[in-house]
Design a protein around this motif. Structure first.
Motif, PDB file in Angstrom:
ATOM      1  N   ALA A 373       0.832  -1.201   0.000  1.00 46.70           N
ATOM      2  CA  ALA A 373       0.000   0.000   0.000  1.00 46.70           C
ATOM      3  C   ALA A 373       0.866   1.251   0.000  1.00 46.70           C
ATOM      4  N   HIS A 374       1.956   1.232   0.778  1.00 49.80           N
ATOM      5  CA  HIS A 374       2.876   2.367   0.828  1.00 49.80           C
ATOM      6  C   HIS A 374       3.498   2.627  -0.547  1.00 49.80           C
ATOM      7  N   MET A 375       3.724   1.566  -1.310  1.00 53.23           N
ATOM      8  CA  MET A 375       4.320   1.688  -2.634  1.00 53.23           C
ATOM      9  C   MET A 375       3.288   2.011  -3.717  1.00 53.23           C
ATOM     10  N   GLY A 376       1.998   2.008  -3.351  1.00 46.78           N
ATOM     11  CA  GLY A 376       0.974   2.424  -4.284  1.00 46.78           C
ATOM     12  C   GLY A 376       0.515   1.370  -5.258  1.00 46.78           C
ATOM     13  N   VAL A 377       0.728   0.082  -4.955  1.00 50.06           N
ATOM     14  CA  VAL A 377       0.357  -0.965  -5.904  1.00 50.06           C
ATOM     15  C   VAL A 377      -0.756  -1.877  -5.390  1.00 50.06           C
ATOM     16  N   LEU A 378      -1.075  -1.829  -4.094  1.00 49.46           N
ATOM     17  CA  LEU A 378      -2.010  -2.788  -3.527  1.00 49.46           C
ATOM     18  C   LEU A 378      -3.401  -2.664  -4.149  1.00 49.46           C
ATOM     19  N   PHE A 379      -3.873  -1.448  -4.358  1.00 51.35           N
ATOM     20  CA  PHE A 379      -5.207  -1.223  -4.926  1.00 51.35           C
ATOM     21  C   PHE A 379      -5.146  -0.520  -6.273  1.00 51.35           C
ATOM     22  N   GLY A 380      -4.021  -0.651  -6.945  1.00 51.63           N
ATOM     23  CA  GLY A 380      -3.907  -0.108  -8.283  1.00 51.63           C
ATOM     24  C   GLY A 380      -4.013   1.402  -8.324  1.00 51.63           C
ATOM     25  N   LEU A 381      -4.767   1.922  -9.304  1.00 47.08           N
ATOM     26  CA  LEU A 381      -4.881   3.362  -9.509  1.00 47.08           C
ATOM     27  C   LEU A 381      -5.472   4.058  -8.294  1.00 47.08           C
ATOM     28  N   VAL A 382      -6.441   3.412  -7.623  1.00 45.24           N
ATOM     29  CA  VAL A 382      -7.032   4.010  -6.425  1.00 45.24           C
ATOM     30  C   VAL A 382      -5.961   4.249  -5.367  1.00 45.24           C
ATOM     31  N   ASN A 383      -5.064   3.289  -5.208  1.00 44.79           N
ATOM     32  CA  ASN A 383      -3.958   3.415  -4.258  1.00 44.79           C
ATOM     33  C   ASN A 383      -3.058   4.600  -4.613  1.00 44.79           C
ATOM     34  N   GLN A 384      -2.767   4.757  -5.892  1.00 42.59           N
ATOM     35  CA  GLN A 384      -1.940   5.871  -6.336  1.00 42.59           C
ATOM     36  C   GLN A 384      -2.600   7.213  -6.016  1.00 42.59           C
ATOM     37  N   ILE A 385      -3.895   7.302  -6.289  1.00 41.97           N
ATOM     38  CA  ILE A 385      -4.614   8.557  -6.044  1.00 41.97           C
ATOM     39  C   ILE A 385      -4.641   8.888  -4.558  1.00 41.97           C
ATOM     40  N   LEU A 386      -4.881   7.876  -3.717  1.00 42.53           N
ATOM     41  CA  LEU A 386      -4.901   8.107  -2.275  1.00 42.53           C
ATOM     42  C   LEU A 386      -3.538   8.576  -1.766  1.00 42.53           C
ATOM     43  N   LEU A 387      -2.472   7.952  -2.258  1.00 42.84           N
ATOM     44  CA  LEU A 387      -1.130   8.365  -1.830  1.00 42.84           C
ATOM     45  C   LEU A 387      -0.826   9.785  -2.280  1.00 42.84           C
ATOM     46  N   ALA A 388      -1.198  10.124  -3.505  1.00 42.03           N
ATOM     47  CA  ALA A 388      -0.972  11.481  -3.993  1.00 42.03           C
ATOM     48  C   ALA A 388      -1.750  12.493  -3.159  1.00 42.03           C
ATOM     49  N   ALA A 389      -3.004  12.149  -2.810  1.00 41.79           N
ATOM     50  CA  ALA A 389      -3.808  13.047  -1.983  1.00 41.79           C
ATOM     51  C   ALA A 389      -3.180  13.210  -0.597  1.00 41.79           C
ATOM     52  N   LEU A 390      -2.662  12.116  -0.026  1.00 39.02           N
ATOM     53  CA  LEU A 390      -1.998  12.210   1.281  1.00 39.02           C
ATOM     54  C   LEU A 390      -0.773  13.109   1.211  1.00 39.02           C
ATOM     55  N   ALA A 391       0.025  12.949   0.158  1.00 40.16           N
ATOM     56  CA  ALA A 391       1.237  13.758   0.023  1.00 40.16           C
ATOM     57  C   ALA A 391       0.894  15.241  -0.122  1.00 40.16           C
TER      58      ALA A 391
END
Length: 481
Positions: A373-391
């Protein structure tokens, strides 16, 4: 100005130009513990925030690596036309060896769907990196070659190193560990402080989650945005902090030792073909010892055995040394994950051992899922978007925090200053014994488990005490004069 000598919250003695209007309710008297937390939150925020800014910016850049891989390395990674039946692995490996005659064959990841087959070679001059040849699984033609790091492309490897260590090697890893060690402290401390300030009367949840826009401009409105966004981000920030610490240099080592002591680490897979298993065997990685008898045709036989054993989806085949079993491991990192592994006797064509993800200890499962999840791959694109929003959200919280510091600055001609004064001192002396008795050992234990938290906390204390003593000395000299 000592962390060990706190007497009130940051608003206890505002400058004349920053006095806030009365709120219509009696002011809450700050407890010594709350005052100490205010001062710790202030100093940690001011001094650790630069590390968090760097981590957020580099992490934000890393979130787009899947798209960058397709844009920059799509010719190597993606097939233009997928067929129904892939060519035998032996044919694909032979083509890869013809294109790259040097190095030892250490792993093969058969292509699936629109992905090419990755044939990985180890070369001494590459160190922990590898040379990967990509083959179209449907035509058997070589699509390209890249220098990789545990399967990561050059652009992903570069951004990963930037986020982890700023391309400074082991020394650079300290910055990310400091950021992860303090992120959870700042997040939890901020929630507690905001709860104390806002959670009174009716509508307490709304007060916590929605900024009060009726306060007009100034520090109160900035604080509202800073705190409420921090509450919204809190769970994600805590997850980032915990998962970042699990593979940090020092705290990560302690975490791994703890998992081992609790018998909660990821199970090993024995690759021994004898009755007695080899301790710690089966942990195959790219660049490990290759098999001198890794014939291309054997990969097809081993893959067929693994498929019959239930390993579907993307897998990686790692040949063992002479007299050892080969390892086939699922490599599907998206939810639901596929991380089962089997050891296969390449001569007999039988499974000699297996390790299923379902049988992992709970802590090992949570750790592995958290890292993905930290690397942004666990949930695919949704994971990437969540990480970007957190950052992005973390960057906003930090900017608003520094803005509050600036807004609280004295502006009178005789007391002008660049930034606001730190919270007052005196809280530690007022703490009850029942708080100090468990508190000191708890902080010491945290400092041992998270060394960079402990070291920087001691550094904050030492510097702040020195500044406080200097201020007292100046005051004494002024009174004498």
């Amino acid at each position: 100005m000592s962390l060990t000598d706190v007497s009130g919250p940051p608003d206890s003695a505002p400058e004349p130009s920053t006095v806030e209007p009365p709120s219509g309710r009696p002011q809450r008297r700050s407890s010594p513990l709350a005052a100490l937390l205010v001062r710790l939150h202030f100093y940690a925020g001011v001094l650790v925030a630069p590390f968090l800014v760097v981590a957020a910016l580099t992490g934000l850049a890393y979130t787009v690596t899947p798209q960058l891989d397709r844009a920059l390395h799509g010719d190597q990674l993606i097939v233009t036309t997928s067929g129904e039946q892939p060519r035998p692995l032996a044919e694909q490996i032979t083509a890869a060896r013809a294109a790259h005659p040097d190095g030892s064959l250490v792993a093969v990841s058969p292509g699936t769907a629109d992905r090419t087959t990755a044939v990985v070679f180890a070369l001494p001059e590459l160190g922990d990196k590898q040379h990967t040849v990509y083959v179209d699984p449907y035509t058997g033609t070589v699509a390209g070659q890249l220098t990789t790091w545990f399967g990561s492309t050059p652009v992903t490897t570069w951004l990963d190193d930037l986020h982890r260590n700023l391309h400074l090697g082991a020394v650079g890893r300290h910055y990310s560990e400091i950021a992860a060690s303090w992120l959870w402290v700042l997040a939890l401390g901020g929630i507690i402080l905001w709860w104390r300030r806002r959670a009174t009367g009716r509508g307490r949840v709304r007060h916590l989650l929605v900024p009060d826009l009726s306060t007009g401009r100034g520090v109160r409105r900035t604080r509202g945005w800073h705190a409420t966004l921090g509450v919204w981000l809190a769970v994600g920030l805590l997850v980032l902090s915990a998962t970042g610490l699990t593979w940090s240099r020092f705290a990560g080592g302690n975490f791994s030792a703890g998992l081992t002591a609790l018998d909660a680490a990821r199970p090993t897979l024995s690759t021994s073909l004898t009755a007695a298993p080899v301790d710690g065997g089966g942990e195959h990685h790219h660049g490990g010892a290759p098999s001198p008898t890794a014939e291309p045709a054997t990969f097809d036989r081993v893959l067929a055995v693994a498929r019959d054993a239930g390993l579907d989806g993307p897998v990686e085949i790692s040949p063992g040394e002479a007299g050892e079993a080969w390892v086939v491991a699922q490599t599907d990192n998206t939810w639901p994950v596929g991380w089962d592994r089997v050891a296969v006797d390449p001569d007999a064509g039988t499974v000699t051992a297996r390790s299923d993800y379902a049988d992992w200890p709970l802590l090992a499962k949570l750790s592995a899922l958290g890292i993905q999840a930290h690397m942004g791959v666990l949930f695919g694109l949704v994971n990437q978007i969540l990480l970007a929003a957190l950052a992005i959200g973390l960057l906003c919280v930090i900017v608003w925090g520094y803005r509050m510091w600036w807004q609280r600055r004295p502006t009178r001609v005789d007391r002008r200053a660049l930034v606001g004064a730190p919270p007052a001192r005196g809280a530690l002396r007022g703490l009850p014994w029942w708080a100090l008795l468990p508190g000191v050992p708890l902080v010491a234990a945290l400092g041992w488990a998270l060394p960079w938290f402990g070291v920087t906390l001691l550094g904050f204390l030492a510097v702040d005490v020195a500044l406080g003593l200097a201020a007292r000395r100046r005051t004494g000299l002024t009174s004498v004069g």
